[in-house]
Design a protein around this motif. Structure first.
Motif, short mmCIF file in Angstrom:
data_model
loop_
_atom_site.label_atom_id
_atom_site.label_comp_id
_atom_site.label_asym_id
_atom_site.label_seq_id
_atom_site.Cartn_x
_atom_site.Cartn_y
_atom_site.Cartn_z
N GLU A 160 3.29 1.36 13.23
CA GLU A 160 2.70 2.65 13.62
C GLU A 160 3.81 3.65 13.91
OE1 GLU A 160 -0.29 2.47 16.81
OE2 GLU A 160 0.65 4.25 17.69
N VAL A 161 3.63 4.87 13.41
CA VAL A 161 4.64 5.91 13.59
C VAL A 161 3.95 7.17 14.11
CG1 VAL A 161 6.30 7.39 12.37
CG2 VAL A 161 6.06 5.00 11.70
N GLN A 162 4.55 7.78 15.10
CA GLN A 162 4.01 9.07 15.57
C GLN A 162 4.44 10.17 14.62
OE1 GLN A 162 4.78 10.18 19.66
NE2 GLN A 162 4.15 12.30 19.27
N VAL A 163 3.47 10.94 14.13
CA VAL A 163 3.79 12.01 13.19
C VAL A 163 3.62 13.39 13.80
CG1 VAL A 163 3.26 10.65 11.13
CG2 VAL A 163 1.42 11.97 12.25
N HIS A 164 2.96 13.45 14.96
CA HIS A 164 2.72 14.77 15.54
C HIS A 164 2.63 14.71 17.06
CE1 HIS A 164 1.48 19.01 15.04
NE2 HIS A 164 0.91 18.81 16.21
N GLY A 165 3.13 15.78 17.68
CA GLY A 165 2.97 15.95 19.12
C GLY A 165 4.26 15.74 19.89
N MET A 166 4.13 15.78 21.19
CA MET A 166 5.34 15.61 22.00
C MET A 166 5.59 14.14 22.27
SD MET A 166 4.43 17.08 25.79
CE MET A 166 3.44 18.48 25.27
N THR A 167 6.83 13.83 22.63
CA THR A 167 7.21 12.45 22.89
C THR A 167 7.84 12.36 24.28
OG1 THR A 167 9.43 12.71 21.97
CG2 THR A 167 7.69 12.07 20.44
N ASP A 226 7.16 19.93 19.66
CA ASP A 226 6.18 19.01 19.10
C ASP A 226 6.66 18.61 17.71
OD1 ASP A 226 4.41 19.00 21.22
OD2 ASP A 226 3.32 20.76 20.51
N ILE A 227 6.65 17.31 17.47
CA ILE A 227 6.92 16.85 16.11
C ILE A 227 5.79 17.35 15.22
CG2 ILE A 227 7.06 14.84 14.58
CD1 ILE A 227 7.86 13.18 16.99
N CYS A 228 6.13 17.78 14.02
CA CYS A 228 5.11 18.05 13.02
C CYS A 228 5.69 17.73 11.65
CB CYS A 228 4.64 19.51 13.07
SG CYS A 228 3.43 19.86 11.77
N ILE A 229 5.18 16.67 11.02
CA ILE A 229 5.68 16.36 9.67
C ILE A 229 4.51 16.25 8.70
CG2 ILE A 229 7.87 15.30 10.37
CD1 ILE A 229 6.42 12.57 9.83
N ILE A 230 3.54 17.11 8.90
CA ILE A 230 2.37 17.11 8.02
C ILE A 230 2.78 17.37 6.56
CG2 ILE A 230 1.84 19.59 8.34
CD1 ILE A 230 -1.16 18.67 8.49
N ASP A 231 3.91 18.03 6.38
CA ASP A 231 4.39 18.34 5.02
C ASP A 231 5.47 17.38 4.55
OD1 ASP A 231 6.03 19.23 7.04
OD2 ASP A 231 6.73 21.00 5.95
N GLU A 232 5.64 16.26 5.26
CA GLU A 232 6.70 15.30 4.90
C GLU A 232 6.16 13.88 4.89
OE1 GLU A 232 9.79 16.14 4.18
OE2 GLU A 232 10.20 18.07 5.16
N LEU A 298 7.69 23.79 17.00
CA LEU A 298 7.56 22.59 16.18
C LEU A 298 8.94 22.16 15.67
CD1 LEU A 298 4.49 23.62 13.99
CD2 LEU A 298 4.51 21.92 15.84
N ASP A 299 9.11 20.87 15.49
CA ASP A 299 10.29 20.40 14.78
C ASP A 299 9.96 19.08 14.09
OD1 ASP A 299 10.52 18.32 16.60
OD2 ASP A 299 12.44 18.95 17.43
N THR A 300 10.96 18.45 13.51
CA THR A 300 10.69 17.20 12.79
C THR A 300 11.23 15.99 13.56
OG1 THR A 300 12.68 17.59 11.49
CG2 THR A 300 10.60 18.27 10.50
N ASN B 193 19.52 11.42 23.59
CA ASN B 193 19.16 11.54 22.17
C ASN B 193 18.65 12.95 21.89
OD1 ASN B 193 18.84 8.77 23.22
ND2 ASN B 193 18.33 8.23 21.13
N HIS B 194 17.79 13.43 22.76
CA HIS B 194 17.18 14.74 22.53
C HIS B 194 18.14 15.89 22.78
CE1 HIS B 194 12.87 13.79 21.83
NE2 HIS B 194 13.24 12.63 22.36
#
Lengths: 309, 417
Positions: A160-167, A226-232, A298-300, B193-194
């Motif tokens: 499982e990989v997080q593709v969106h949101g904050m961490t 927030d991570i956003c890699i909807i286009d990746e 947003l970032d990746t 890291n961040h």
């Protein structure tokens, strides 16, 4: 082509129904007594209701028991696991081996997802927890795309990989917000500010805002973007990653629902109609950008970042 | 095994905990052992968490192991990164190397390294690192069933929790007693890291937790400051750990190893801290019922402290007084100025290696495991050829001068500001 599961985090049972309608395949829910940094608080009653929603829509339910437990809670883990087993939730998410031990004792057939947030960093460790009973490993957010795919290629468990949101960047047992107020002599305001919403730390040098909050598990500090890699999504779909997670913690329900719809479209297109995905992906990204709260760039994440040590 | 026995009508501690000290290089290792450490933990060139430290080559480890052996002391190597895929090649060879030079055990967090060590270097004891943030007895039970010899508990565990863990699980327990520590649960922090693209769980931590931040609250889209103009900024810097007052309780709990943090610290720091805890442990074990903490031990610890200290979680959940706001360090009160190489008893002349500036007329203090601390006013200083010097100016210069009481190799000389 195999489609990854779309896993999201509802803020309430009603919201879960909206997310199911928006195309989610699975949800992660729970309560802060056992789970970390959840988008919403789900009591046992809520979990029973959530299971009704889950059956209606064919959505899987994973319950968070990924806190770091001290002795005081160890004895009650069995009761909670038994309850979850009776409700036939689809999996328990754990980080602390105490949960694994408890599940072996009281509900050996329960599926387990290993998720410590930061320590699933190589394929061997994922398979190790697989041999101990986990069906899935949730990868650390600090991995790049190449590492993720290499793990998937060697994995004997679902990935499982997080593709969106904050961490989450940091968890302390200490009451850091409360302590700061006490240091300032504002003892009367401590209880009020400790659990306030919308707190953040400002880092002048980087011009970053890090959300910070306290709960039963201590003080948590979150990523500034927030991570956003909807286009990746291509490489991970091609590699057969099993689950994509949208983490909605500290976001509004409407935002989470909208993001879920957009990722639903992105995943379907990417898996079934790659050309159309390539054509639409920038538009999908733009639609997320349009609803992004002003203080959440947003970032990746670490997908394309070099980390040294 | 019981902790104590009555011998000749007097209770004595028969289960003495190991005193475990850090060493960033071979010289520090020798000092730590000489000053009374029962075991020393060191880092190798890879797989450890202090990528900025000197760290040991295999040859240096071999020499360290041989040196420690003369004192009956053990050497452990920290191999406690959370590895990425790219770290897997080379691991087997590295672990075989550690085993071949006689290292006693390794301190590990990642199951990759645990299982690889079992397979390729089975003579190495495997100790679970605090990076796993072990906080309950059931998780300890899990690691025992995995065959580990020892676990290092999370810094967040209290005395009562340790008591329960000890009661329920038969495994060696190691806990920290002194030094710097993470304010986060270890292994669960990726601030570095961040903020700086340095991997904290592979040794790249740049201590972002110790920087200053400003705390705000969002009201709509407006950020409202939760501090006044003149307030100290938000900080999450913990005072350093100091459990000297709790050592008796820790011994009675049956904790197996008491660990001092600080592979980056100086030999003066290592010598001072190790010698104080050595004295405390020995004095308590010899006569626990009449034991009192001596003020000179507390004063001695203070002489090498560069930050304020506090007992942290062992004695309860730490509040704001166990954190540092507005200040980042405190001034050390003493400088380490010389290391004794030799002493001519007939002439009363010491041969000493200079470690910091001193001159005739300075009052200095000598300390070491063989002697009680004493002060001395320095008279004439000579160089190796017997030429008189106006001062000892050069680092590592060999000098001689009169010292009234007998001193021994590895004794240290310090000077107050």
């Amino acid at each position: 082509m195999k489609k990854p599961e779309l896993l999201v985090t509802p803020t309430s049972v009603a919201h879960m129904e909206q997310l199911a309608q928006a195309g989610a395949n699975a949800v992660m829910i729970g309560e802060q007594r056992y789970g970390l940094r959840l988008a919403g608080e789900f009591s046992r009653k809520d979990i029973i209701d959530a299971m009704d929603v889950a059956r209606k829509y064919g959505v899987r339910v994973y319950v968070a028991m990924n806190a770091l437990f001290h002795n005081d809670k160890v004895d009650e883990l069995g009761d909670y696991v038994r309850f979850l087993s009776e409700q036939q939730v689809d999996a328990i998410v754990f980080g602390d081996p105490a949960v694994l031990m408890t599940v072996r004792e009281v509900a050996p057939h329960m599926k387990l997802h290993w998720n410590t947030e930061t320590t699933a960093t190589n394929w061997y460790a994922c398979n190790y927890w697989g041999r101990k009973g986990a069906k899935r490993a949730v990868l650390a957010r600090e991995l790049n795309m190449e590492e993720i795919i290499d793990i998937k290629n060697h994995a004997e468990v679902e990935i499982e990989v997080q593709v969106h949101g904050m961490t989450c960047m940091f968890q302390s047992k200490r009451s850091l917000i409360g302590n700061y107020f006490e240091y300032q002599g504002k003892f009367m305001e401590v209880q009020q500010v400790k659990y306030a919403k919308g707190l953040f730390l400002y880092d002048k040098e980087r011009d970053n805002k890090y959300p910070i909050f306290e709960d039963e598990n201590g003080t948590h500090i979150m990523s500034p973007n927030d991570i956003c890699i909807i286009d990746e999504l291509e490489d991970m779909i091609d590699a057969g990653i099993d689950s994509f997670k949208i983490d909605g913690v500290l976001h509004e329900p409407e935002y989470i629902t909208e993001v879920t719809k957009l990722y639903r479209r992105a995943i379907d297109l990417c898996a079934e109609n790659r050309e159309q995905y390539e054509e639409e992906k920038n538009e999908l990204f733009a639609r997320i950008e349009a609803i992004q709260p002003t203080h959440r760039p947003l970032d990746t994440g670490f997908f394309f970042k070099e980390t040294v040590y | 095994m019981s902790i104590s026995q009555i011998i000749n009508g007097k209770r004595v501690i028969v289960k003495k905990p190991e005193l475990l000290a850090p060493a960033g290089n071979l010289e520090k290792l020798k000092v730590a052992v000489h000053y009374g450490a029962d075991a020393v933990f060191i880092g190798g060139q890879e797989y450890g968490l202090r990528s900025n430290a000197d760290n040991f080559t295999l040859e240096e480890m071999a020499e360290g192991v041989q040196f420690a052996k003369q004192y009956g002391a053990k050497i452990y190597v920290t191999t406690n990164i959370y590895a990425h895929n790219e770290n897997i090649p080379g691991l087997e060879e590295y672990l075989r190397g550690l085993e071949s030079v006689g290292v006693h055990g390794i301190i590990v967090a990642d199951p990759l390294i645990i299982e690889t060590a079992r397979r390729v270097a089975p003579k190495l004891e495997v100790h679970l690192s605090t990076q796993q943030s072990l906080t309950n007895w059931k998780a300890v039970q899990f690691w025992k069933e995995e065959g580990l010899e020892r676990v290092v508990l999370a810094r967040e565990t209290s005395a009562e929790e340790i008591r329960e863990i000890k009661e329920k699980v038969d495994i060696e327990i190691e806990t920290f007693i002194h030094g710097a520590m993470c304010i986060a649960y270890s292994g669960r922090c990726v601030l570095s890291n961040h903020m700086t693209a340095r991997d904290s769980n592979r040794g790249g931590c740049c201590q972002s937790c110790r920087w200053d931040y400003d705390l705000y609250k969002l009201e709509g889209d407006q950020a409202v400051a939760l501090f006044d103009e003149n307030d100290d900024p938000f900080a999450m810097s913990p005072k350093d750990l100091n459990l000297i007052q709790s050592i008796p309780k820790m011994i009675e709990l049956g904790i197996d190893s008491l660990k001092i943090e600080g592979r980056m610290k100086s030999i003066h720091y290592v010598a001072t801290v190790v010698s104080v805890y050595r004295k405390v442990i020995d004095a308590y074990c010899a006569d626990p019922d009449n034991f009192v903490i001596r003020k000179e031990w507390l004063d001695e610890l203070d002489k090498c402290a560069n930050r304020d200290t506090a007992p942290a979680f062992f004695e309860g959940v730490p509040g704001y007084k166990e954190q540092m706001f507005g200040v980042h360090s405190k001034k050390t009160t003493y400088d380490f100025v010389g290391l004794v190489l030799n002493y001519d008893k007939d002439k009363g002349i010491v041969t000493l290696q200079q470690r910091n500036f001193f001159k005739p007329g300075d009052e200095v203090e000598f300390f070491g495991p063989e002697i009680e601390n004493f002060t001395q006013v320095i008279e004439t200083i000579w160089d190796e050829e017997g030429n008189e010097l106006d001062a000892a100016r050069h680092p590592l210069q060999i000098v001689r001068f009169k010292v009234d009481r007998e001193v021994f190799p590895y004794n240290m000389m310090r000077k107050g500001h």
